[in-house]
Design a protein around this motif. Structure first.
Motif, mmCIF file in Angstrom:
data_model
loop_
_atom_site.group_PDB
_atom_site.id
_atom_site.type_symbol
_atom_site.label_atom_id
_atom_site.label_comp_id
_atom_site.label_asym_id
_atom_site.label_seq_id
_atom_site.Cartn_x
_atom_site.Cartn_y
_atom_site.Cartn_z
ATOM 1 N N ARG A 1 0.849 -1.196 0.000
ATOM 2 C CA ARG A 1 0.000 0.000 0.000
ATOM 3 C C ARG A 1 0.878 1.237 0.000
ATOM 4 O O ARG A 1 1.954 1.258 0.569
ATOM 5 C CB ARG A 1 -0.910 -0.004 1.228
ATOM 6 N N ASP A 2 0.410 2.274 -0.623
ATOM 7 C CA ASP A 2 1.125 3.540 -0.727
ATOM 8 C C ASP A 2 0.920 4.323 0.566
ATOM 9 O O ASP A 2 -0.181 4.813 0.834
ATOM 10 C CB ASP A 2 0.580 4.293 -1.935
ATOM 11 N N GLU B 1 1.862 7.212 1.456
ATOM 12 C CA GLU B 1 1.458 8.605 1.235
ATOM 13 C C GLU B 1 -0.039 8.702 0.932
ATOM 14 O O GLU B 1 -0.733 9.582 1.426
ATOM 15 C CB GLU B 1 2.271 9.233 0.113
ATOM 16 N N ALA B 2 -0.541 7.767 0.138
ATOM 17 C CA ALA B 2 -1.974 7.756 -0.189
ATOM 18 C C ALA B 2 -2.798 7.476 1.065
ATOM 19 O O ALA B 2 -3.850 8.087 1.275
ATOM 20 C CB ALA B 2 -2.270 6.716 -1.263
ATOM 21 N N LYS C 1 -2.834 10.625 3.129
ATOM 22 C CA LYS C 1 -3.738 11.628 2.548
ATOM 23 C C LYS C 1 -5.194 11.302 2.873
ATOM 24 O O LYS C 1 -5.976 12.182 3.207
ATOM 25 C CB LYS C 1 -3.550 11.724 1.026
ATOM 26 N N PHE C 2 -5.554 10.009 2.756
ATOM 27 C CA PHE C 2 -6.915 9.611 3.107
ATOM 28 C C PHE C 2 -7.197 9.905 4.575
ATOM 29 O O PHE C 2 -8.238 10.483 4.915
ATOM 30 C CB PHE C 2 -7.174 8.121 2.832
#
Length: 165
Positions: free
Chosen positions: A9-10, A12-13, A16-17
């Motif tokens: 899993r990212d 950073e993403a 952000k979520f």
């Protein structure tokens, strides 16, 4: 890599979520740190993290995590559990956290209704204030009745959608 990012899993993403959803929870009235902790737990693969993991992901102190978890526990949105063979606690969000948070409001609604009834009795239902309080009481009584029906429909929908039963 933190537990919340999970394998493949990212990070950073995920971050952000977590921050975006937490911001929306804050707009709805939740405390900022509690919203961030809740969103981080919700996004984690296991649904559970230690204080150290939460602190590392959110870049906050253990004290900030502790205060947020205390609030989230009080409103039944997370639970605490001990790691086997350790004194360390993990904080867990459950798949039914929304259901629990809403249904635990039932006791609050009942207390509000009792106080509002006393207010109507004290002010008199013919006075403008008494009428406003009576309407507020009627709203909460209506809400309480509809909430139980809504939650029953939700359980049926959840069972059909996610195969629980």
């Amino acid at each position: 890599m933190t537990e919340s990012a999970g394998a493949g899993r990212d990070a950073e993403a995920v971050s952000k979520f977590v921050e975006a959803f937490a911001a929306q929870l804050v707009e709805a009235g939740m405390q900022r740190m509690a919203a961030r902790v809740f969103a981080a737990l919700l996004a984690s693969d296991s649904g559970a993290m230690t204080s150290a993991e939460l602190g590392a992901q959110l870049q906050v102190s253990p004290a900030a995590v502790s205060g947020a978890v205390r609030y989230l526990s009080q409103v039944h949105m997370v639970s605490r559990e001990r790691e086997p063979g350790s004194r360390r606690e993990r904080y867990r969000v459950h798949s039914d956290q929304w259901y629990e948070a809403l249904t635990n409001r039932d006791a609050i609604l009942k207390r509000w209704e009792q106080t509002l009834r006393e207010g109507v009795d004290s002010l008199g239902d013919a006075s403008p204030g008494g009428q406003r309080i009576a309407e507020t009481l009627a709203f909460f009584e209506y809400l309480e009745g509809e909430l139980s029906k809504l939650m029953e429909r939700w359980r049926e929908h959840r069972d059909k959608t996610f195969g629980r039963g």
